[in-house]
Write a protein that holds these residues in place. Structure first.
Motif, PDB file in Angstrom:
ATOM      1  N   THR A 420       0.790  -1.129  -0.040  1.00  0.00           N
ATOM      2  CA  THR A 420      -0.019   0.020  -0.051  1.00  0.00           C
ATOM      3  C   THR A 420       0.860   1.202  -0.140  1.00  0.00           C
ATOM      4  O   THR A 420       0.612   2.465  -0.642  1.00  0.00           O
ATOM      5  N   PHE A 421       2.011   1.151   0.565  1.00  0.00           N
ATOM      6  CA  PHE A 421       2.836   2.403   0.796  1.00  0.00           C
ATOM      7  C   PHE A 421       3.401   2.889  -0.607  1.00  0.00           C
ATOM      8  O   PHE A 421       3.488   3.897  -0.964  1.00  0.00           O
ATOM      9  N   THR A 422       3.942   1.629  -1.204  1.00  0.00           N
ATOM     10  CA  THR A 422       4.765   2.020  -2.315  1.00  0.00           C
ATOM     11  C   THR A 422       3.747   2.042  -3.649  1.00  0.00           C
ATOM     12  O   THR A 422       4.256   2.620  -4.571  1.00  0.00           O
ATOM     13  N   GLY A 423       2.573   1.459  -3.648  1.00  0.00           N
ATOM     14  CA  GLY A 423       1.659   1.270  -4.790  1.00  0.00           C
ATOM     15  C   GLY A 423       1.990   0.146  -5.727  1.00  0.00           C
ATOM     16  O   GLY A 423       1.520   0.273  -6.790  1.00  0.00           O
ATOM     17  N   LEU A 424       3.065  -0.531  -5.540  1.00  0.00           N
ATOM     18  CA  LEU A 424       3.503  -1.557  -6.195  1.00  0.00           C
ATOM     19  C   LEU A 424       2.417  -2.838  -5.931  1.00  0.00           C
ATOM     20  O   LEU A 424       1.889  -2.935  -5.012  1.00  0.00           O
ATOM     21  N   THR A 425       2.412  -3.780  -7.156  1.00  0.00           N
ATOM     22  CA  THR A 425       1.732  -4.965  -6.825  1.00  0.00           C
ATOM     23  C   THR A 425       2.855  -6.126  -6.306  1.00  0.00           C
ATOM     24  O   THR A 425       3.834  -5.952  -6.243  1.00  0.00           O
ATOM     25  N   ARG A 426       2.082  -6.936  -6.019  1.00  0.00           N
ATOM     26  CA  ARG A 426       3.003  -8.075  -5.147  1.00  0.00           C
ATOM     27  C   ARG A 426       4.007  -8.460  -5.998  1.00  0.00           C
ATOM     28  O   ARG A 426       5.197  -8.814  -6.149  1.00  0.00           O
ATOM     29  N   GLN A 428       5.035  -7.017  -8.967  1.00  0.00           N
ATOM     30  CA  GLN A 428       6.228  -6.034  -9.253  1.00  0.00           C
ATOM     31  C   GLN A 428       7.207  -5.852  -7.849  1.00  0.00           C
ATOM     32  O   GLN A 428       8.313  -5.600  -8.616  1.00  0.00           O
ATOM     33  N   ALA A 429       7.094  -6.040  -6.746  1.00  0.00           N
ATOM     34  CA  ALA A 429       8.000  -6.031  -5.773  1.00  0.00           C
ATOM     35  C   ALA A 429       8.517  -7.122  -5.531  1.00  0.00           C
ATOM     36  O   ALA A 429       9.816  -6.935  -4.894  1.00  0.00           O
ATOM     37  N   LEU A 430       8.300  -8.197  -5.891  1.00  0.00           N
ATOM     38  CA  LEU A 430       8.962  -9.655  -5.653  1.00  0.00           C
ATOM     39  C   LEU A 430      10.510  -9.472  -6.450  1.00  0.00           C
ATOM     40  O   LEU A 430      10.777  -8.672  -7.614  1.00  0.00           O
ATOM     41  N   GLY A 431      11.238 -10.366  -6.042  1.00  0.00           N
ATOM     42  CA  GLY A 431      12.729 -10.384  -6.491  1.00  0.00           C
ATOM     43  C   GLY A 431      13.473  -8.983  -6.377  1.00  0.00           C
ATOM     44  O   GLY A 431      13.691  -8.708  -5.250  1.00  0.00           O
ATOM     45  N   LYS A 432      13.949  -8.465  -7.245  1.00  0.00           N
ATOM     46  CA  LYS A 432      14.689  -7.177  -7.372  1.00  0.00           C
ATOM     47  C   LYS A 432      13.829  -6.242  -7.862  1.00  0.00           C
ATOM     48  O   LYS A 432      14.368  -4.960  -7.703  1.00  0.00           O
ATOM     49  N   GLY A 433      12.584  -6.272  -7.945  1.00  0.00           N
ATOM     50  CA  GLY A 433      11.797  -5.003  -8.460  1.00  0.00           C
ATOM     51  C   GLY A 433      11.588  -4.156  -7.378  1.00  0.00           C
ATOM     52  O   GLY A 433      11.400  -2.987  -7.758  1.00  0.00           O
ATOM     53  N   TRP A 434      11.765  -4.348  -6.208  1.00  0.00           N
ATOM     54  CA  TRP A 434      11.506  -3.291  -5.222  1.00  0.00           C
ATOM     55  C   TRP A 434      12.693  -2.348  -5.086  1.00  0.00           C
ATOM     56  O   TRP A 434      12.436  -1.280  -4.799  1.00  0.00           O
ATOM     57  N   LEU A 435      13.623  -2.647  -5.808  1.00  0.00           N
ATOM     58  CA  LEU A 435      14.936  -1.647  -5.836  1.00  0.00           C
ATOM     59  C   LEU A 435      14.890  -0.467  -6.564  1.00  0.00           C
ATOM     60  O   LEU A 435      15.221   0.624  -6.256  1.00  0.00           O
ATOM     61  N   GLU A 436      13.714  -0.464  -7.452  1.00  0.00           N
ATOM     62  CA  GLU A 436      13.324   0.536  -8.358  1.00  0.00           C
ATOM     63  C   GLU A 436      12.596   1.726  -7.643  1.00  0.00           C
ATOM     64  O   GLU A 436      12.571   2.859  -8.042  1.00  0.00           O
ATOM     65  N   ALA A 437      11.862   1.340  -6.296  1.00  0.00           N
ATOM     66  CA  ALA A 437      11.367   2.545  -5.686  1.00  0.00           C
ATOM     67  C   ALA A 437      12.483   3.083  -4.749  1.00  0.00           C
ATOM     68  O   ALA A 437      11.948   4.061  -3.965  1.00  0.00           O
ATOM     69  N   ARG A 467      10.163   5.594  -2.577  1.00  0.00           N
ATOM     70  CA  ARG A 467       9.022   6.323  -3.283  1.00  0.00           C
ATOM     71  C   ARG A 467       7.841   5.915  -2.543  1.00  0.00           C
ATOM     72  O   ARG A 467       7.540   4.482  -2.817  1.00  0.00           O
ATOM     73  N   HIS A 468       6.886   6.957  -2.333  1.00  0.00           N
ATOM     74  CA  HIS A 468       5.542   6.604  -2.021  1.00  0.00           C
ATOM     75  C   HIS A 468       4.781   6.547  -3.081  1.00  0.00           C
ATOM     76  O   HIS A 468       5.129   6.829  -4.188  1.00  0.00           O
ATOM     77  N   ARG A 469       3.810   5.782  -2.952  1.00  0.00           N
ATOM     78  CA  ARG A 469       2.630   5.741  -3.850  1.00  0.00           C
ATOM     79  C   ARG A 469       2.152   7.156  -4.809  1.00  0.00           C
ATOM     80  O   ARG A 469       1.703   7.048  -5.775  1.00  0.00           O
ATOM     81  N   SER A 470       2.357   8.145  -3.799  1.00  0.00           N
ATOM     82  CA  SER A 470       1.990   9.453  -4.429  1.00  0.00           C
ATOM     83  C   SER A 470       2.901   9.983  -5.241  1.00  0.00           C
ATOM     84  O   SER A 470       2.950  11.293  -5.882  1.00  0.00           O
ATOM     85  N   GLY A 471       4.188   9.382  -5.210  1.00  0.00           N
ATOM     86  CA  GLY A 471       5.442   9.717  -6.133  1.00  0.00           C
ATOM     87  C   GLY A 471       6.428  10.464  -5.186  1.00  0.00           C
ATOM     88  O   GLY A 471       7.676  10.838  -5.792  1.00  0.00           O
ATOM     89  N   GLU A 472       6.143  11.038  -4.077  1.00  0.00           N
ATOM     90  CA  GLU A 472       7.186  11.576  -3.232  1.00  0.00           C
ATOM     91  C   GLU A 472       7.958  10.563  -2.653  1.00  0.00           C
ATOM     92  O   GLU A 472       7.687   9.411  -2.510  1.00  0.00           O
TER      93      GLU A 472
END
Length: 951
Positions: A420-426, A428-437, A467-472
């Motif tokens: 919810t905080f990042t706005g990423l789907t499950r 998208q965040a798995l593996g190394k995908g979370w590093l983009e935030a 990065r928050h889901r709002s972009g900040e």
């Protein structure tokens, strides 16, 4: 609902058709006869009127006899109701009844219509008009009247009326009688038809009905006689064959059901079968045990009455799958989330399915429901699900953002708050995908920290931005911990993140508020002092001259008092904006608090003279900026400012000292009349110090009983004492008597005047009470005591209550207490002042305006104020009668007061000439050195009592 038999329905139907045809024919015949008769009657009626009119127009010596003869013959017609010959003057010329001749038509005939009569006079053709739905018809024919006939000229009207009611009734009766033979013939035909239907059709059908009823009740041996007409005989033969076939089929079905029952009783699952209406037709023993219903009790009942199920999760009632099969005709698969509640209330977790029962041709004839008890399996599965849900709830409902990784450092789980905080789907965040935030500036240091922790299998902590889901990007505090399985093998890391953005922003805001003003966002005193210190050090090192300006708005308190603090805040924000716009980037504008601002210009000039000129020029700009109107919506305000400035080079060591010098200069600017600028000089500090010391001593004066009252007597025109004014004196233990002109303004500014004024009022009332109780006073003319009340004291909340309390406490006659107020009290908040004066006047207190003529707007309020007297200021009295201008002013005031019935006390009368002049111009009371000087209260009372007691 009861129904008619066939032998009744057929004759009755035929009778109804015959009656309908007869009625239609009869009505049609009557209608035709009516039409023909009415048409003949209308023709004859018109011929009657035309004939009579023609006889009248032809005239002649024999016309009257001929006319009477013809009217008599016409009257023989039974249909004729009325016949009138009406002349041009509306009088009846001739009628069957001779007594009607010569009278007005509207008197003889109540249906006579003058408007219709006038219209018919103008027409030459006959006119026919039906009356009362054509049962009565009326015809009119105009004629040319001759003088010989009736003595008048013009056109008359022949009016005749037929009543057809009896004739039409006769026609209707004749038509009905002509149809009676046809009705008799039809009744005979109906009776014959009923007899034939009963013998040939109805009786055989009744036998067939009774046989079918026996068969429905289980008697499959019933048979019908095979006789009668050919059609009935064929029906009887078919029924007998069908009864035999059904009997044989029933025997086979019973055998099949027996075999099926044995099979179903041996199955371990519960089975229930229903028909197409959902009624139970079969139930095996397992179903009986689980539902709590016996087979005999359940058969024929609705499936929902026996098989009561609900959803295992939320206990919502669930539709029985049999209904879905009946609607869709397809198999409903296994469902294992159902709870069955049996007849005794016991609950079973079951798995159920339903399938259609179809014939060979695919026709649906019922549904079978199969189910078995899964309570034990469900309890095990539920315990496992609850355990998993427990930990998932802990993870998803906390504030922490939780994650786990595998042995390669790839993320394999994120809780819901993290997603919810990042706005990423499950995914998208798995593996190394979370590093983009991760914020680009924080990515390398975070990955280095994680890599070190992986190699050493140790916990780690790091702050970074995500990065928050709002972009900040928001600041997180991450804590990672290695995790191991039950065998002690490393399986990855588990971590949690906390959002610390608010904490960081709060820390930054606290740091900002520590050095900035919360309202205007200008530097506050702490930051200003730091910058002043830096400027002083810079000037000491580099030379040159700087300047510090102390800007204070004049009368700013009135804005808050009149318009509220919100409006005052708007003004302060605008002041900050204007000051900031006037200085350079290297200068500092700060707010100390309230309406006090400081402007630091660290580089004002190379030498003192040039710096002073530049500083004075800047001070002018600052004052001018404050003089510009303040506009906010409908709010408009004009303000001024007092500016104090001080120059500095290397002579000052501390910022506080420099600020104090600017403050002293600003104070001197205010004392000089406000809206001024003053440059600090060394002697000013001594003046301010002395004033501060006096203010502190004034605070102790009331506690130390250093104040005392003096009284100055007031006299009437005969120079008899009529009252006295109370004057306040401060007897300082060191300085002696301090001038009121020195300490009264200071008490006003500091607010101490309220307590001092209350003390003076209470002491004056005690003095007045002593006079009231004295014998000498009671035997002479009572004196009034006047007490000055400052505007600040008068406006304090509860002033009226305090005065009332003092009056009640001292027991004085309030009519002998005169409160003196200044004109300036009425300039601002006049309505509130008037309200308080009226409240006090209601207590019996009297009022006087002190120094009348030196203030503003007094004349506009005189008629609204509860005034008893006005005091003519000494400045007017000093120059009379020698100065024409003052003389004219004094005479105008005295004349006005005389007209309004207000007493006038002339202050400062110092010689006989002034007294004589004022007395000659109707001044009633006098006060001044000519009569008496101010005397200490104790001495004044003793002197007054002595004078009153002397003969």
């Amino acid at each position: 609902m009861s129904r008619f038999s066939l032998r009744m329905m057929v004759p009755l139907g035929l009778a109804a058709v015959f009656l309908l045809i007869t009625a239609v024919s009869l009505i049609s015949g009557i209608h035709d006869r009516y039409e023909l008769f009415i048409e003949e009657s209308e023709s004859e009626l018109m011929s009657y009127t035309t004939e009579v009119a023609r006889i009248i127009e032809q005239g002649g010596p024999d016309s009257q006899g001929l006319l009477r003869s013809r009217i008599s013959s016409i009257m023989a017609d039974p249909r004729l109701q009325e016949l009138f010959v009406i002349g041009p003057d509306k009088r009846i010329l001739m009628a069957p009844n001779p007594s009607l001749t010569g009278i007005p038509a509207d008197a003889a005939d109540e249906d006579f219509d003058e408007t219709t009569f006038r219209q018919r006079q103008k027409e030459r053709l006959p006119y026919l008009e039906p009356i009362d739905d054509q049962d009565v018809i009326e015809a009119m024919q105009s004629f040319e009247a001759t003088p010989e006939a009736d003595g008048s000229e013009g056109r008359g009207v022949v009016c005749a009326r037929f009543d057809l009611t009896d004739s039409l009734a006769r026609i209707r009766n004749e038509a009905i009688l002509s149809r009676l033979p046809e009705v008799g013939v039809m009744l005979v035909i109906l009776l014959l038809t009923g007899w034939l239907l009963n013998t040939q059709i109805t009786r055989p059908l009744e036998r067939l009905r009774r046989a079918a009823q026996h068969m429905r009740q289980g008697d499959y041996d019933v048979r019908l006689p095979e006789n009668g007409c050919s059609e009935i005989m064929e029906v009887s033969q078919g029924f007998n064959a069908m009864a035999h076939a059904v009997g044989e089929a029933r025997k086979g079905l019973l055998e099949s059901e027996r075999r099926l029952s044995v099979t179903l009783d041996s199955i371990g699952d519960g089975l229930i079968a229903t028909d197409l209406d959902g009624h139970i037709t079969l139930m095996n023993p397992v179903a009986e045990r689980l539902t709590g219903w016996s087979r005999d009790e359940a058969l024929g009942r609705r499936i929902e009455d026996v098989f009561v199920i609900c959803h295992a999760g939320d206990h919502r009632p669930t539709a029985v799958p049999i209904r879905r099969v009946l609607e869709e005709g397809t198999l409903v698969g296994l469902a294992n989330h159902t709870v069955l509640t049996n007849r005794m209330g016991k609950r079973y977790h079951i798995a159920d399915s339903a399938a259609p029962i179809q014939q060979e041709d695919g026709k649906l004839i019922g549904v079978v429901l199969a189910f078995h008890d899964m309570s034990q399996e469900y309890r095990l599965r539920e315990a496992l699900a609850e355990s998993e849900q427990h930990f998932r709830t802990l993870a998803d409902n906390g504030q922490a953002l939780i994650w786990t990784t595998d042995t390669d450092g790839n993320r394999d789980y994120h809780n819901q708050p993290w997603l919810t905080f990042t706005g990423l789907t499950r995914n998208q965040a798995l593996g190394k995908g979370w590093l983009e935030a991760i914020h680009p500036d924080d990515r390398d240091i975070l990955l280095t920290t994680i890599d070190r922790a992986y190699r050493r299998r140790i916990a780690f902590t790091r702050e970074y931005r995500l990065r928050h889901r709002s972009g900040e990007y928001r600041w997180l505090l991450v804590k990672g911990t290695p995790r191991f399985n039950s065998h002690g093998q490393f399986v990855g890391f588990m971590g949690q993140c906390l959002d610390i953005t608010t904490d960081k922003e709060t820390a930054a805001e606290l740091e900002r508020l520590a050095y900035h003003d919360g309202l205007t966002n200008l530097p506050n005193r702490a930051l200003l002092l730091d910058r002043v210190d830096q400027a002083i050090r810079h000037r000491q090192r580099s030379g040159g001259v700087g300047a510090l300006f102390f800007v204070d708005l004049d009368e700013f308190k009135q804005i808050n008092d009149l318009y509220g603090h919100a409006r005052g805040d708007q003004v302060l924000i605008e002041v900050a904006r204007r000051l900031t716009g006037l200085v350079r980037d290297t200068d500092t504008v700060a707010r100390l608090g309230g309406d006090e601002f400081l402007v630091l210009a660290p580089e004002m000039g190379e030498d003192v003279d040039s710096a002073r000129r530049a500083a004075l020029a800047l001070a002018d700009k600052l004052r001018y900026a404050m003089e510009q109107p303040f506009h906010f919506d409908e709010f408009h305000h004009l303000a001024t400012a007092s500016v104090g400035l001080t120059l500095f080079a290397g002579r000052v060591d501390h910022a506080e000292e420099l600020v104090r010098e600017a403050d002293i200069a600003m104070y001197q600017a205010k004392r000089a009349g406000r809206n001024n600028q003053v440059n600090f000089e060394s002697g000013m500090a001594e003046t301010v110090t002395r004033r501060y010391r006096l203010e502190q001593e004034l605070k102790q004066a009331l506690q130390n009983d250093e104040f005392e009252l003096h009284l100055q007597t007031q006299f009437d025109r005969a120079e008899h004492p009529v009252g006295a004014e109370v004057l306040l004196r401060w007897r300082h233990p060191v300085r002696g008597l301090v001038s009121p002109g020195e300490f009264i303004p200071l008490a006003e500014e500091s607010g101490q005047i309220v307590a001092i004024g209350d003390w003076a009022l209470r002491e004056a009332c005690h003095l007045l009470h002593g006079l009231q109780e004295s014998r000498a006073e009671s035997s002479s003319r009572p004196l009034s005591i006047s007490v000055n009340v400052s505007p600040r004291q008068f406006r304090t909340p509860g002033f009226v209550d305090r005065v009332q309390e003092i009056i009640e406490e001292t027991g004085i006659d309030p009519s002998r207490l005169m409160l003196e107020v200044t004109e300036n009290l009425l300039v601002t908040q006049a309505s509130e002042a008037i309200t308080r004066m009226r409240a006090l006047a209601g207590l019996g207190v009297k009022f006087s305006i002190d120094d009348f003529g030196t203030g503003y707007s007094s004349f506009a309020y005189l008629k609204h104020l509860p005034l008893n007297e006005i005091k003519l200021d000494k400045s007017f009295v000093d120059d009379v009668p020698g100065t024409p201008g003052d003389t004219a002013m004094v005479e105008a005031i005295l004349a006005m007061a005389d007209r309004l019935g207000i007493d006038v006390v002339a202050e400062g009368v110092e010689n006989r000439e002034q007294f004589a002049y004022l007395k000659a111009n109707r001044c009633g009371r006098f006060q001044g050195f000519y009569f008496a000087r101010p005397t200490p209260a104790r001495d004044w009372v003793a002197q007054h009592l002595e004078e009153q007691s002397s003969p």
